[in-house]
Design an enzyme around this catalytic site. Sequence first.
Site, mmCIF file in Angstrom:
data_model
loop_
_atom_site.group_PDB
_atom_site.id
_atom_site.type_symbol
_atom_site.label_atom_id
_atom_site.label_comp_id
_atom_site.label_asym_id
_atom_site.label_seq_id
_atom_site.Cartn_x
_atom_site.Cartn_y
_atom_site.Cartn_z
ATOM 1 N N GLU A 103 -53.320 68.919 -73.357
ATOM 2 C CA GLU A 103 -53.673 70.303 -72.992
ATOM 3 C C GLU A 103 -52.948 70.754 -71.726
ATOM 4 O O GLU A 103 -53.389 71.657 -71.008
ATOM 5 C CB GLU A 103 -55.190 70.429 -72.820
ATOM 6 C CG GLU A 103 -55.967 70.092 -74.081
ATOM 7 C CD GLU A 103 -56.387 71.291 -74.946
ATOM 8 O OE1 GLU A 103 -56.639 72.373 -74.402
ATOM 9 O OE2 GLU A 103 -56.455 71.128 -76.186
ATOM 10 N N CYS A 124 -56.753 78.844 -64.648
ATOM 11 C CA CYS A 124 -56.362 78.656 -66.060
ATOM 12 C C CYS A 124 -55.216 79.581 -66.430
ATOM 13 O O CYS A 124 -54.445 79.294 -67.341
ATOM 14 C CB CYS A 124 -57.499 79.032 -67.010
ATOM 15 S SG CYS A 124 -58.973 78.063 -66.845
ATOM 16 N N HIS A 166 -56.789 77.179 -83.072
ATOM 17 C CA HIS A 166 -56.244 78.457 -82.580
ATOM 18 C C HIS A 166 -55.261 78.263 -81.437
ATOM 19 O O HIS A 166 -54.397 79.099 -81.207
ATOM 20 C CB HIS A 166 -57.377 79.419 -82.175
ATOM 21 C CG HIS A 166 -58.094 79.059 -80.901
ATOM 22 N ND1 HIS A 166 -58.915 77.976 -80.779
ATOM 23 C CD2 HIS A 166 -58.109 79.664 -79.689
ATOM 24 C CE1 HIS A 166 -59.423 77.932 -79.548
ATOM 25 N NE2 HIS A 166 -58.928 78.947 -78.867
ATOM 26 N N HIS A 170 -61.846 70.936 -69.434
ATOM 27 C CA HIS A 170 -60.588 70.562 -68.774
ATOM 28 C C HIS A 170 -60.910 70.114 -67.359
ATOM 29 O O HIS A 170 -61.882 70.597 -66.760
ATOM 30 C CB HIS A 170 -59.629 71.764 -68.663
ATOM 31 C CG HIS A 170 -58.998 72.184 -69.945
ATOM 32 N ND1 HIS A 170 -58.870 73.497 -70.307
ATOM 33 C CD2 HIS A 170 -58.435 71.465 -70.951
ATOM 34 C CE1 HIS A 170 -58.257 73.572 -71.478
ATOM 35 N NE2 HIS A 170 -58.001 72.362 -71.899
#
Length: 449
Positions: A174, A373, A137, A250
Site C-alpha cells: 500500500e 494520506c 477498487h 495503515h
Amino acid sequence: MESYEVNFDGLVGPSHNFSGLAYGNLPSMKNKDYISNPKEAALQCLQKIHYLSDFGLIQGVFPPQERPHLPTLRALGFTGKDEEVISKAYKTSPDLFFNCSSSASMWAANSATVTPSEDSEDGKVHITPANLITEFHRSIETQNTALVLKKIFHNPLYFKLHEPLPASLVFADEGAANHLRFFKEPGDLGLHVFVYGRSVYQKSTLTPGRYPARQTLEASQALSRNHRIFQNRLLFLQQSPKAIDLGVFHNDVISTSNRLFFLYHESAFVGSASALKELNEKAEKIFDEPLLCYEVKEEEVSLKEAVETYLFNSQIIQKDKESMVLIAPIECQKNTRVRAFLEKLTQDPATPIKEVAYVNVNESMLNGGGPACLRLRVPLKRIEVDELFPNVLFSQKLYIRLLDWIHKHYRDRLSPKDLVDPKFIQENLKALDEVTKILGLGSIYSFQK
Ligand code: SUG
C-alpha cells in the site's frame, strides 16, 4: 547540494463519492451512500496544496484517474458503447460498478514507495507503484499511477521506476503509508522503517481477526531489496493487529515522523517496548543521537479517538532549524481531548512541534483519508527536482487554472447512483480531458488513445 521534501498530492476526481468500499476503514464503511460534494472535496485539497506551498514546500500534483474505469468494466465482460457498459454494469452488479468508480487515487500516500538517491546503493531515486491488491477498487489504480509516474520522473539517469510487486496477496503493498524515514538533515542518509500488518511466510506472526492487514512483510522486504537500500539502514516493524481491528488500516493512521522526531501511539506496534528499543538502538548507531520519540498514551488519546480525528495523519513540516509545524485535520481541533493534547505538545520544550495548523479536508476524511494520506513525500536533491516534468509542479498560475477547472466541471452533490447518469459521464470525460491539457501530460486515459 540542497535537498528538499517534494510533496505530490492527488487531485480529487469528479467522481468523488461515498460508496463504502474500504473494509476496515471505519469512516468509509460508516459513510456509505452519503451524498458527496466533489467540488468541495477538490477545493479543500487544492487549498491544502496551496497552504503547504506557502510554507515553502515544493508541491506537485497527480491527475485524477479515469472513473468509472471502462477498461476494467470491459475486461469483466460488459460490452457496447460507453454508456451501455456503464448501465449494464450498474444493473448487473452495483458493487462492482462502484468499485470501478472511486476517486481513491487522490490518496497519493498509497500510490508508491520512494527511496531517495542518498539511501540507495546505486545513487538513484527508486520508486515502486503500489499494487494495492487488498482492495479491488484500489488495485485498478496501479497501471495508471505507473504511467503518470513514468511521465513525471522520466529521466532514467536519476530515477529508477520499478514494476509494481507481483499482484498476489503475498506481496500486498500500500505504498508510502506504511513507510517511515528518519534523517538528521535533508540530504543526509536516512533510516527506513517499513511497517507491515502481516507476514505470509513467518507463520508465527499475529494477524488481525476482523479487518485485513493491507501490507505484508514480504512486500516490504522486496521493496527494500529492489530499492537497494543499505542493509544497515533498514528496520521492519509489525503493526499491532489490535489497532488494525480498531480501524488503523495503515501505519500513517497511528504514527508520523519528521527528521528525528517520531510521534506514535503506544498501541501502534507489536511488542511496542522492544520494537522501540530496536529502533532507537539502530538510530543511535546511525545518527549518533537518539530519536526524539513521543509516545501518546491511551489515557491521553485513545486509539478510537486517534482513528476518529486522524491525529497521526497530520503532516509535519520543518519551519526553521529548530521548530516544526504539525498540519492537522480540523477534526482534531473539534475534539476537546485531542486539541488539549496538541496544545500540551506544542508547549512541551522536549518536542520540536511549536505550532499546530488545522486544515479542512473533511470530504476526504469522510472516506478515511487525512492530510498525510493525500500526499506522497519525495525527498529530492536540487538536480533531481530540475529533472521533474515541470508542468505538474504547483505555482500560482497552476492554482488559478485548477481552481477554474474545478468550478467549471465539478458537481457539488453526487450520490453513488448519479455516477450512471449519462450527463455526468459526459461532464466527467470533459473534465478529465481538460486536466491533462492543463498539466500538459498528453494522453493518460483510455478514451484519449
Ligand atoms: O484505501 N478510502 C481509502 C483511504 C486511504 C487513506 N490513505 C492512507 N491512510 N494513507 C482506503 O481505504 C474509501 C472509498 C469509498 O468508500 O468510496 C477509500 O478507498
